[in-house]
Scaffold this active site. Structure first.
Site, PDB file in Angstrom:
ATOM      1  N   HIS A 166      -3.709  -4.766   0.152  1.00 26.29           N
ATOM      2  CA  HIS A 166      -3.060  -5.352   1.330  1.00 26.29           C
ATOM      3  C   HIS A 166      -3.115  -6.873   1.262  1.00 26.29           C
ATOM      4  CE1 HIS A 166      -2.489  -1.732   3.833  1.00 26.29           C
ATOM      5  NE2 HIS A 166      -3.550  -1.272   3.193  1.00 26.29           N
TER       6      HIS A 166
ATOM      7  N   CYS B 148       0.819  -1.204   0.000  1.00 29.34           N
ATOM      8  CA  CYS B 148       0.000   0.000   0.000  1.00 29.34           C
ATOM      9  C   CYS B 148       0.862   1.267   0.000  1.00 29.34           C
ATOM     10  CB  CYS B 148      -1.010  -0.036   1.140  1.00 29.34           C
ATOM     11  SG  CYS B 148      -2.470   0.948   0.752  1.00 29.34           S
TER      12      CYS B 148
ATOM     13  N   GLU C  42      -1.588  -8.986   2.907  1.00 26.36           N
ATOM     14  CA  GLU C  42      -1.462  -9.627   4.226  1.00 26.36           C
ATOM     15  C   GLU C  42      -2.813 -10.057   4.803  1.00 26.36           C
ATOM     16  OE1 GLU C  42      -0.895  -6.430   3.544  1.00 26.36           O
ATOM     17  OE2 GLU C  42      -1.360  -5.097   5.233  1.00 26.36           O
TER      18      GLU C  42
HETATM   19  N1  GLN Z   1      -1.810   6.714   2.959  1.00 24.22           N
HETATM   20  C1  GLN Z   1      -1.994   6.000   1.740  1.00 24.22           C
HETATM   21  C2  GLN Z   1      -3.365   6.211   1.145  1.00 24.22           C
HETATM   22  O1  GLN Z   1      -4.262   6.632   1.818  1.00 24.22           O
HETATM   23  C3  GLN Z   1      -1.719   4.515   1.929  1.00 24.22           C
HETATM   24  C4  GLN Z   1      -2.679   3.840   2.822  1.00 24.22           C
HETATM   25  C5  GLN Z   1      -2.205   2.516   3.335  1.00 24.22           C
HETATM   26  O2  GLN Z   1      -1.017   2.222   3.303  1.00 24.22           O
HETATM   27  N2  GLN Z   1      -3.097   1.716   3.855  1.00 24.22           N
HETATM   28  O3  GLN Z   1      -3.582   5.962  -0.018  1.00 24.22           O
END
Ligand code: GLN
Length: 551
Positions: free
Chosen positions: A526, A391, A528
């Site tokens: 994600h 992410c 994970e």
């Molecule tokens: N801050 C980033 C976004 O909002 C990544 C978010 C995250 O890593 N879950 O897109």
């Protein structure tokens, strides 16, 4: 078959393994071929867990439906190797909000609303989570400890469900038996008191899972059974163990699932734990160490390292490592230690990253430490150390590549630099509106989305599929305006949304010639959240494999 309910409540204190007990019971019934769902009833007034700070509350887990939940939901899914649904999670806030919204729209047709309506709403949520089409058995973990005033409504609703379905509902208390060091003796009084407190709510526990440093002796079991009003064999000894994945096997050794099935009048079934045993065997036999550095910021609360904030990431690394016979060693690195261009930072990069086999940058928000993360990503790209970005870790990979390879020197994310003309990571139109109107809760791109994989890429070869579904939690995306410049200089977007507009995976191609990077990949989603002990995630497996080869 009539639907069955198992309530799990905590006695004495929190943090003694109520969630793992709940998950393990789920594992055991799943292994008998029952369909099980687990519900978490969280006492918080937050409507969901999305607005909670991970440093205080631990990881925010995301279900396929997009609901942001407590990290316990992740354990349930991992232990049962099963997706749970949005109906399987509730907070007090969610329940109150629903009842109050209904009241405001005259949904109660002029009636007086009180706490009974809250209780009835909880009962109906227990029942709708137990929709017979989805599962045979519903296990409900009530957050907090018996005696708290914050969770009373959840216990009261459970009492009512038991009253209505006396043969289909049982209660388990997970309690703690301390051994005060000055006394050297195991004390059962706190557990007795917790059971009495539960009785004062009109609920009798059917089983006690007695957590302690060491196994319970017969005398202690008899004492607890007698004073708590249950048969001696219903007091289950649950001493400390090395790995949480041992717990289902330990319970099975004590025939816990047979006893629970008996109490619920469920037919006896054969249990198949062979895959689980194989996994636990791998955990025990792994010898060759693989050292993975996690570079992040949600580590410290006071003097403690808070690995709770990254629990799904940690477990995902472990599953992939163990199945390959590798013993994972995690190293926690503070991103802020790598900020700037001083000689010290260069030395830190060399020394701290030079000694690890792989580097992972997990998800995150905000400005703290991000230049440090970008420095780390540059270092591992240039020095061919396997890198996996999740992410934010993918977004920063794209920024690093844009700045240092594609020549977009000012490349940034709109999240940190609202006025930049070089937002290679930018906000999408509908997300902009949420932020302008201050709508932060449940407003990100959340939950399951399809991702189409490009043939011949590292990602496609790892997944061995043309299309996958992964879970999301973010606001920002790769900006389409910069894609051509970035890909012209070598980065490949190997996964995209079905319509091709959103970049889901970025990677450096891995050829056969020695010059190429062993693994340099980031995902906007994600992965994970979908890694399971019995089904390790293919991308984590590829990453750990590359790391394992480094020595
Ligand atoms: N801050 C980033 C976004 O909002 C990544 C978010 C995250 O890593 N879950 O897109």
């Amino acid at each position: 078959m009539k639907h069955k309910y198992i309530f799990v409540v905590g006695g004495v204190m929190s943090g003694v393994g109520k969630g793992i007990t709940t998950s393990s019971i789920g594992t055991l019934f799943e292994a008998q071929g029952y369909k099980v769902n687990i519900v978490k009833a969280d006492p918080y007034l937050n409507v969901d867990a999305g607005t909670m700070n991970p440093t205080e509350h631990g990881e925010v887990f995301v279900l396929g439906s997009g609901l942001e939940t407590d990290q316990d939901m992740g354990n349930y899914e991992r232990f049962m190797n099963r997706d749970l649904s949005g109906e399987d999670y509730m907070t007090s806030g969610m329940v109150y909000k629903h009842v109050l919204d209904k009241e405001r729209s005259l949904g109660f047709k002029g009636k007086c609303i009180d706490a009974d309506n809250i209780r009835d709403e909880i009962v109906s949520r227990y029942q709708s989570a137990a929709d017979a089409k989805r599962s045979d058995i519903t296990i409900i973990e009530i957050g907090g400890t018996v005696g708290d005033y914050q969770n009373i409504m959840f216990i009261e609703a459970a009492r009512v469900l038991k009253l209505r379905h006396p043969t289909d509902v049982i209660f388990i208390m997970v309690s703690f038996l301390p051994i005060p060091s000055k006394l050297g003796e195991m004390k059962s009084k706190p557990t007795q008191n917790a059971i009495k407190q539960l009785q004062s709510y009109g609920v009798q526990a059917d089983f006690i899972v007695a957590r302690s440093e060491v196994p319970l002796d017969k005398k202690r079991k008899e004492k607890i059974a007698f004073s708590c009003n249950i048969p001696t064999e219903n007091v289950i000894s649950a001493p400390d163990i090395d790995s949480i994945y041992d717990v289902p096997l330990n319970f099975e050794r004590d025939k816990l699932s047979d006893m629970l099935a008996n109490a619920l009048k469920l037919p006896k079934k054969k249990i198949n734990l062979s895959q689980w045993k194989k996994f636990v065997g791998k955990v025990k036999s792994a010898k060759k160490e693989v050292k993975i550095a996690v570079v992040g910021k949600y580590f410290s609360t006071g003097d403690f390292i808070l690995s709770d904030a990254y629990v799904s990431v940690i477990e995902a690394i472990k599953f992939s490592a163990y199945w390959q016979g590798l013993k994972p060693k995690l190293v926690w690195l503070h991103s802020e230690d790598f900020e700037g261009a001083s000689a010290e930072v260069k030395k830190a990069l060399r020394e701290k990253l030079g000694s690890v086999d792989g580097v992972l940058v997990p998800g995150g928000f905000g400005e703290t430490g991000i230049e440090g993360k970008i420095n780390v990503i540059r270092y591992v790209r240039e020095n061919k150390i396997p890198y996996f970005g999740l992410c934010y870790g993918m977004q920063l990979l794209v920024i690093e590549y844009a700045r240092n390879v594609a020549g977009i020197k000012q490349a940034h994310t709109r999240e940190i630099s609202p006025k930049t003309e070089h937002a290679v990571i930018d906000i999408m139109e509908h997300q902009k509106k949420h932020l302008e109107e201050g709508r932060y809760g449940a407003s990100m791109r959340l939950g399951s989305y399809e991702c189409v994989l490009k043939k011949g890429t590292v990602a496609e070869k790892a997944y061995k599929a043309a299309k996958v579904i992964e879970r999301h939690r973010h606001r920002y995306e790769v900006n389409p305006e910069f894609i051509k410049t970035i890909t012209d200089s070598g980065l490949v977007f190997s996964g995209t949304s079905v319509d091709g507009t959103l970049m889901e995976i970025a990677e450096l191609p891995r050829g056969t010639d020695r010059g190429q990077h062993p693994f340099f990949l980031g995902t906007q989603f994600h992965p994970e959240f979908l890694a399971r002990p019995l089904a390790p995630h293919p991308l984590f497996t590829e990453f750990v494999k590359a790391a394992g080869k480094r020595k």
